[in-house]
Design an enzyme around this catalytic site. Structure first.
Site, PDB file in Angstrom:
ATOM      1  N   ARG A  58     -46.484   6.157 -44.996  1.00  8.86           N
ATOM      2  CA  ARG A  58     -46.886   6.436 -43.797  1.00  8.86           C
ATOM      3  C   ARG A  58     -46.606   5.317 -42.512  1.00  8.86           C
ATOM      4  O   ARG A  58     -46.407   5.631 -41.293  1.00  8.86           O
ATOM      5  CB  ARG A  58     -48.204   6.994 -43.538  1.00  8.86           C
ATOM      6  CG  ARG A  58     -48.883   7.441 -42.219  1.00  8.86           C
ATOM      7  CD  ARG A  58     -49.873   8.453 -42.146  1.00  8.86           C
ATOM      8  NE  ARG A  58     -51.007   7.865 -42.786  1.00  8.86           N
ATOM      9  CZ  ARG A  58     -51.978   6.922 -42.357  1.00  8.86           C
ATOM     10  NH1 ARG A  58     -51.628   6.548 -41.042  1.00  8.86           N
ATOM     11  NH2 ARG A  58     -52.836   6.294 -43.135  1.00  8.86           N
ATOM     12  N   TYR A 111     -36.640  21.184 -23.527  1.00  5.80           N
ATOM     13  CA  TYR A 111     -36.722  21.943 -24.642  1.00  5.80           C
ATOM     14  C   TYR A 111     -38.175  22.627 -24.720  1.00  5.80           C
ATOM     15  O   TYR A 111     -39.148  21.994 -24.293  1.00  5.80           O
ATOM     16  CB  TYR A 111     -36.375  20.998 -25.884  1.00  5.80           C
ATOM     17  CG  TYR A 111     -36.892  21.616 -27.281  1.00  5.80           C
ATOM     18  CD1 TYR A 111     -36.119  22.597 -27.657  1.00  5.80           C
ATOM     19  CD2 TYR A 111     -38.447  21.320 -27.872  1.00  5.80           C
ATOM     20  CE1 TYR A 111     -36.456  23.097 -28.988  1.00  5.80           C
ATOM     21  CE2 TYR A 111     -38.569  22.034 -29.047  1.00  5.80           C
ATOM     22  CZ  TYR A 111     -37.566  23.133 -29.715  1.00  5.80           C
ATOM     23  OH  TYR A 111     -37.540  23.407 -30.925  1.00  5.80           O
ATOM     24  N   ASP A 183     -33.972  12.898 -24.259  1.00  2.00           N
ATOM     25  CA  ASP A 183     -33.725  13.526 -25.284  1.00  2.00           C
ATOM     26  C   ASP A 183     -32.198  13.813 -25.601  1.00  2.00           C
ATOM     27  O   ASP A 183     -31.546  14.563 -24.630  1.00  2.00           O
ATOM     28  CB  ASP A 183     -34.444  14.854 -25.026  1.00  2.00           C
ATOM     29  CG  ASP A 183     -34.285  15.862 -26.410  1.00  2.00           C
ATOM     30  OD1 ASP A 183     -33.306  15.806 -27.351  1.00  2.00           O
ATOM     31  OD2 ASP A 183     -35.167  16.785 -26.690  1.00  2.00           O
ATOM     32  N   LYS A 208     -30.991  18.718 -36.101  1.00  3.41           N
ATOM     33  CA  LYS A 208     -29.800  19.339 -35.353  1.00  3.41           C
ATOM     34  C   LYS A 208     -28.520  18.709 -35.880  1.00  3.41           C
ATOM     35  O   LYS A 208     -28.437  18.324 -36.936  1.00  3.41           O
ATOM     36  CB  LYS A 208     -30.071  19.422 -33.778  1.00  3.41           C
ATOM     37  CG  LYS A 208     -31.212  20.004 -33.280  1.00  3.41           C
ATOM     38  CD  LYS A 208     -31.573  21.385 -33.696  1.00  3.41           C
ATOM     39  CE  LYS A 208     -32.922  21.947 -33.550  1.00  3.41           C
ATOM     40  NZ  LYS A 208     -33.620  21.463 -32.085  1.00  3.41           N
TER      41      LYS A 208
END
Ligand code: PLP
Length: 391
Positions: A58, A111, A183, A208
């Site tokens: 993590r 988005y 972004d 993507k």
């Protein structure tokens, strides 16, 4: 291993041992949640060093680090941090730079998940958000307050492919203590490198183009070591950690990014040019077309125009629906950046959640169709569109 060890103990200590002077060409997946530390001092040092890749997954992981380093190199930044999804990166960045009583400037069109965060979660945390027209640089300037800490940008934006002037907006924030975040999902670093234009941080939904095969959810944020360490301090507590196997898949996809994006760019340009002259097409939105209202800006800040485009057909929402239904090669799917062409009818997708006024506000014309081109031949895609538009 000798058989005088009991099976419990034996199995608890199985390890891979690589023959000497042997190195795998494909890097291994460090599918481990934790690592052994040599002594107590090292334990403390590793636990507190930002982005340590060999303490606890993590906090960092060697496979994930290989993916992060590759993205940082592609974006031209010092450092990067991977997350479990694009939204994991957006949330971590917001919570790192903005606290209660502070202010964010965002675009009116971003988005959907980012919008949800800014419209429903940020207010509950006491964070103020102003939404501005991304095509008007002065709107960003006018929205700046003494409490502004973060500017959240997306260019090109989805689904109308409108652009934000990154150099101009970055210049507004200098010496004001405002961090800029772009972004860059729709462009990928092959077509646009925001940090070269003065932007502080760039993030991706690696789901993507970066991974590119519709088989992994991942996110990443890249920038200076200081900013990425600051995000890491929050992100490892927030827990949106990328799994090593997903990081390995993302890295495998990333290796072919330049070839894939080049192919997407060429195909989208051909499809957009075809659509532009079709009598049933009222408008095509693609920054590579000379007719795009911000085509000059596109040339000024992008080196390629991407695989995502949208177009409006005559006949309104029902006609758009019929065109989408008539396509045989394009899958109706809420994503893009795949080997396969993916299509959506955005106003239909949002109609259940937004009224007509909100659809206009969100820049979603009823007859708009969004196409994320895949690797099919341009001729086959154009023939498919031709048949669907003839219905
Ligand atoms: C998909 C997407 C996101 C969110 O990414 P996830 O990986 O789905 O969390 C953010 N921004 C843009 C532009 C996207 O297309």
């Amino acid at each position: 291993m000798t058989s005088d060890i009991d099976p419990f103990t034996l199995l608890a200590h199985v390890q891979i041992r690589l023959p000497e002077r042997s190195n795998p060409i494909s890097p291994p997946i460090y599918q481990t949640s934790t690592f052994e530390t040599p002594d107590a001092d090292a334990f403390l040092a590793m636990a507190t060093e930002p982005l340590h890749a060999g303490f606890y997954t993590r906090y960092g992981n060697p496979t994930t680090r290989a993916f992060e380093d590759a993205v940082a190199a592609l974006e031209g930044t010092e450092s990067a941090l991977a997350t479990a999804s694009g939204m994991g990166a957006v949330v971590a960045a917001l919570l790192t730079f903005v606290a209660a009583g502070e202010h964010v400037i965002a675009q009116r069109v971003m988005y959907g998940g980012t919008m949800g965060l800014l419209k429903t979660i940020a207010p509950r945390l006491g964070i103020d958000v102003s939404f501005v027209d991304q095509t008007a640089t002065e709107a960003f300037a006018n929205a700046i307050r003494p409490t502004t800490r973060l500017m959240m940008l997306e260019t090109p934006s989805n689904p109308m492919l409108r652009l934000t002037d990154l150099r101009a907006v970055a210049a507004l924030t200098k010496s004001k203590g405002i961090t800029t975040l772009v972004d860059n999902t729709i462009s990928s670093p092959i077509n646009q490198r925001p940090c070269d234009l003065g932007i502080d941080l760039v993030m991706h939904s690696a789901t993507k183009y970066l991974s590119g095969h519709s088989d992994v959810s991942a996110g990443v944020v890249a920038g200076s070591s200081a900013l990425i360490s600051a995000i890491w301090e929050k992100a490892y507590v927030l827990g949106a950690t990328l799994d090593p196997l997903a990081a390995w898949l993302a890295l495998r996809g990333l290796r072919t990014l330049p070839m894939r994006v080049q192919r997407h760019n060429e195909t989208a340009m051909q499809v957009a040019t075809y659509l532009e002259q079709h009598p049933r097409v009222e408008a095509v939105h693609y920054p590579g077309l000379p007719g795009h209202p911000q085509h000059a800006l596109a040339h000024g800040q992008m080196t390629g125009f991407g695989g995502l485009l949208s177009f409006e057909v005559t006949g309104g929402a029902a006609a758009a629906e019929a065109v989408v239904a008539g396509l045989r090669l394009a899958h109706r799917s809420a994503s893009f950046g795949s080997f396969s062409t993916l299509v959506v009818h955005p106003s239909a997708m949002w109609a259940g959640m937004l009224n007509a006024e909100q659809l206009r506000e969100a820049d979603l014309p009823p007859s708009l169709i969004r196409l994320g081109v895949g690797f099919e031949s341009p001729a086959a895609l154009i023939a498919d569109l031709e048949a669907a538009l003839a219905n």
